[in-house]
Scaffold this active site. Structure first.
Site, PDB file in Angstrom:
ATOM      1  N   ASP A  14       0.830  -1.187   0.000  1.00  0.00           N
ATOM      2  CA  ASP A  14       0.000   0.000   0.000  1.00  0.00           C
ATOM      3  C   ASP A  14       0.878   1.257   0.000  1.00  0.00           C
ATOM      4  OD1 ASP A  14      -1.386   2.209   1.865  1.00  0.00           O
ATOM      5  OD2 ASP A  14      -2.943   1.080   0.792  1.00  0.00           O
ATOM      6  N   ASP A  37      -5.766   4.473  -9.420  1.00  0.00           N
ATOM      7  CA  ASP A  37      -7.129   3.978  -9.618  1.00  0.00           C
ATOM      8  C   ASP A  37      -8.117   5.114  -9.390  1.00  0.00           C
ATOM      9  OD1 ASP A  37      -9.551   2.595  -9.626  1.00  0.00           O
ATOM     10  OD2 ASP A  37      -8.641   0.817  -8.759  1.00  0.00           O
ATOM     11  N   ASP A  73      -6.346  10.137 -16.476  1.00  0.00           N
ATOM     12  CA  ASP A  73      -7.202  10.339 -17.640  1.00  0.00           C
ATOM     13  C   ASP A  73      -8.664  10.530 -17.233  1.00  0.00           C
ATOM     14  OD1 ASP A  73      -7.214   7.639 -16.810  1.00  0.00           O
ATOM     15  OD2 ASP A  73      -7.940   6.963 -18.755  1.00  0.00           O
ATOM     16  N   GLU A 112      -2.643   5.101 -19.723  1.00  0.00           N
ATOM     17  CA  GLU A 112      -2.714   6.310 -20.537  1.00  0.00           C
ATOM     18  C   GLU A 112      -3.121   5.966 -21.965  1.00  0.00           C
ATOM     19  OE1 GLU A 112      -0.064  10.219 -21.764  1.00  0.00           O
ATOM     20  OE2 GLU A 112       0.847   8.646 -20.546  1.00  0.00           O
TER      21      GLU A 112
END
Length: 133
Positions: A14, A37, A73, A112
């Site tokens: 993590d 994410d 994005d 991407e």
């Protein structure tokens, strides 16, 4: 390709825990975070990485003048990232317009490519760690 590097560590863990528990204060020159994410459903937004707590943890790990570079994005996530870092007193924008230009040398990730293929704009952000008082 092999190189004798002594200043690199790889963790499969993590990110918040690694930055908080394994990285010494003011020890990083830069942190690159590309296409985290997006948790694009509203009910999942609480799971996003870029939140005020993350900004505080990154600020502790970066040296004065160190840079945090990010890209996504997902426009709504990009706006959240920008809002969180704009409000973090330890950081200042390292770009003049709404979004940072893609910096030279940033790799093209599979995320991407996928985002661009479906027509999403790529948003880059860059923040500089302010000097500690």
């Amino acid at each position: 390709l092999t190189q004798n590097l002594s200043n690199i560590r790889v963790y499969s863990w993590d990110a918040i825990e690694v930055l908080r528990d394994c990285v010494a204060d003011a020890s990083l020159d830069r942190l690159l975070l590309f296409f985290p994410d997006p948790w694009h459903k509203n009910k999942h937004n609480k799971r996003r990485l870029i939140v005020p707590e993350f900004a505080t943890i990154v600020a502790r790990a970066l040296r004065d003048g160190g840079v945090l570079r990010m890209a996504t994005d997902w426009e709504d996530y990009a706006r959240q990232m920008r809002s969180v870092l704009d409000e973090a007193p330890e950081f200042s924008r390292d770009f003049a317009d709404d979004w940072a230009p893609r910096f030279e040398g940033r790799i093209l990730t599979a995320f991407e490519r996928k985002g661009a293929r479906v027509g999403r704009d790529i948003r880059d952000l860059a923040y500089r760690r302010e000097p500690r008082s």
